[in-house]
Motif scaffolding. Structure first.
Motif, short mmCIF file in Angstrom:
data_model
loop_
_atom_site.label_atom_id
_atom_site.label_comp_id
_atom_site.label_asym_id
_atom_site.label_seq_id
_atom_site.Cartn_x
_atom_site.Cartn_y
_atom_site.Cartn_z
N ALA A 259 0.83 -1.20 0.00
CA ALA A 259 0.00 0.00 0.00
C ALA A 259 0.87 1.26 0.00
N PHE A 260 1.96 1.24 0.75
CA PHE A 260 2.84 2.41 0.82
C PHE A 260 3.47 2.71 -0.54
N VAL A 261 4.03 1.69 -1.16
CA VAL A 261 4.67 1.89 -2.47
C VAL A 261 3.66 2.30 -3.52
N LEU A 262 2.51 1.63 -3.52
CA LEU A 262 1.49 1.93 -4.52
C LEU A 262 0.93 3.34 -4.33
N ALA A 263 0.74 3.74 -3.08
CA ALA A 263 0.22 5.08 -2.81
C ALA A 263 1.19 6.16 -3.26
N LEU A 264 2.49 5.92 -3.08
CA LEU A 264 3.49 6.90 -3.49
C LEU A 264 3.53 7.09 -4.99
N THR A 265 3.09 6.08 -5.74
CA THR A 265 3.11 6.18 -7.21
C THR A 265 1.71 6.30 -7.78
N ASN A 266 0.73 6.57 -6.92
CA ASN A 266 -0.66 6.69 -7.37
C ASN A 266 -0.93 8.13 -7.80
N PRO A 267 -1.02 8.39 -9.11
CA PRO A 267 -1.22 9.77 -9.58
C PRO A 267 -2.48 10.41 -9.03
N TYR A 268 -3.55 9.65 -8.86
CA TYR A 268 -4.79 10.22 -8.35
C TYR A 268 -4.63 10.70 -6.91
N GLN A 269 -3.82 9.97 -6.14
CA GLN A 269 -3.57 10.40 -4.76
C GLN A 269 -2.78 11.71 -4.76
N ILE A 270 -1.83 11.81 -5.67
CA ILE A 270 -1.04 13.04 -5.78
C ILE A 270 -1.92 14.18 -6.26
N LEU A 271 -2.80 13.89 -7.23
CA LEU A 271 -3.69 14.94 -7.74
C LEU A 271 -4.65 15.42 -6.64
N TRP A 272 -5.03 14.52 -5.74
CA TRP A 272 -5.87 14.95 -4.62
C TRP A 272 -5.14 16.01 -3.80
N TRP A 273 -3.86 15.79 -3.59
CA TRP A 273 -3.08 16.75 -2.82
C TRP A 273 -2.89 18.07 -3.56
N LEU A 274 -3.01 18.03 -4.88
CA LEU A 274 -2.90 19.26 -5.66
C LEU A 274 -4.22 20.02 -5.72
N THR A 275 -5.30 19.38 -5.29
CA THR A 275 -6.62 20.02 -5.34
C THR A 275 -7.15 20.23 -3.93
N ALA A 276 -7.80 19.20 -3.40
CA ALA A 276 -8.34 19.31 -2.04
C ALA A 276 -7.24 19.54 -1.01
N GLY A 277 -6.07 18.94 -1.24
CA GLY A 277 -4.97 19.12 -0.31
C GLY A 277 -4.51 20.56 -0.20
N VAL A 278 -4.62 21.29 -1.32
CA VAL A 278 -4.25 22.71 -1.29
C VAL A 278 -5.17 23.47 -0.34
N GLY A 279 -6.47 23.17 -0.42
CA GLY A 279 -7.42 23.82 0.48
C GLY A 279 -7.18 23.46 1.93
N LEU A 280 -6.71 22.24 2.16
CA LEU A 280 -6.41 21.81 3.53
C LEU A 280 -5.26 22.60 4.13
N LEU A 281 -4.23 22.86 3.31
CA LEU A 281 -3.01 23.46 3.82
C LEU A 281 -2.99 24.98 3.73
N ASP A 282 -3.80 25.55 2.85
CA ASP A 282 -3.77 26.99 2.63
C ASP A 282 -4.41 27.72 3.83
N PRO A 283 -3.64 28.54 4.56
CA PRO A 283 -4.19 29.24 5.73
C PRO A 283 -5.32 30.20 5.32
N GLY A 284 -6.41 30.14 6.04
CA GLY A 284 -7.53 31.01 5.75
C GLY A 284 -8.78 30.52 6.45
N THR A 285 -9.91 31.12 6.12
CA THR A 285 -11.18 30.73 6.70
C THR A 285 -12.26 30.78 5.64
N PHE A 286 -13.30 29.98 5.82
CA PHE A 286 -14.49 30.11 4.99
C PHE A 286 -15.72 29.80 5.84
N ALA A 287 -16.82 30.43 5.48
CA ALA A 287 -18.04 30.32 6.27
C ALA A 287 -19.02 29.35 5.63
#
Length: 223
Positions: free
Chosen positions: A122-150
């Motif tokens: 699972a570890f090796v496959l996850a590291l090479t899983n493009p969809y997992q990386i793309l998640w971090w480029l989309t939803a992950g950005v919102g997770l890490l970007d400091p700010g607030t939303f109502a």
């Protein structure tokens, strides 16, 4: 107080949005759970979760964005990920045949004495899983970007992104899934004799189809 709780719950929802959808990671967790029991399924989940922790650090450093900006890197990831998925699909089918075909001791629907490599797979496959990386480029950005939303639907309740609370909630959501999903599979497998073999072989099919899909995408990117 309410803002902290809302942020934590938002993090849990984000974690589940990454961990819960059907795909290669859950196929490996399912295979390990029905063949070797809850502990092996949980360890496979920890492998995928550990990869997310790596992506979290890389995202903080800005390294993950290289995948978005360099098409060749994306195509290589799809190709390597596809080959790994096909390899693991073959191994999953072989393990299922051994466990349910009488070649291995089976206790309560799970193979006993079997060597579990679920964490590493699972570890090796996850590291090479493009969809997992793309998640971090989309939803992950919102997770890490400091700010607030109502949340207007909840009376304008405010959620803080980029905060420790939402990050803890995120990994808590993943932990919730990798704990409950294997437990559910093992529980049902003990009650329905045909369930465990079906899940094991279905996991192999999911991995094979995902592998072929990734290889096709890699070929399309290079064409």
């Amino acid at each position: 107080m309410f803002q902290a709780v809302a942020s934590a719950l938002a993090g849990v929802a984000l974690g589940l949005s990454l961990a819960a959808p059907p795909g290669p990671m859950n196929a490996i967790i399912a295979e390990e759970s029905v063949l070797r029991g809850w502990g092996s399924g949980f360890r496979a989940g920890l492998g995928a979760m550990s990869a997310d922790a790596c992506f979290f650090v890389l995202a903080l450093l800005g390294v993950v964005t290289v995948v978005r900006d360099v098409p060749v890197v994306r195509s290589v990831l799809f190709g390597v990920g596809g080959l790994l998925m096909l390899y693991f699909a073959y191994g999953t089918a072989a393990d299922a045949s051994a466990a349910f075909g009488g070649d291995a001791a089976v206790d309560g629907g799970t193979a006993t004495g079997a060597d579990s490599k679920g964490f590493r797979k699972a570890f090796v496959l996850a590291l090479t899983n493009p969809y997992q990386i793309l998640w971090w480029l989309t939803a992950g950005v919102g997770l890490l970007d400091p700010g607030t939303f109502a949340l207007d639907a909840l009376g304008g309740l405010t959620i803080s992104t980029g905060s420790p609370v939402i990050v803890v909630g995120f990994f808590g959501g993943i932990a919730l899934w990798i704990t409950g999903f294997p437990a559910a599979l093992v529980t049902v497998g003990r009650r329905v004799d045909a369930f465990a073999p079906a899940v094991a072989y279905l996991s192999a099919v999911v991995l094979a189809l995902a592998g072929l899909s990734f290889l096709s995408k890699a070929g399309g990117m290079l064409a």
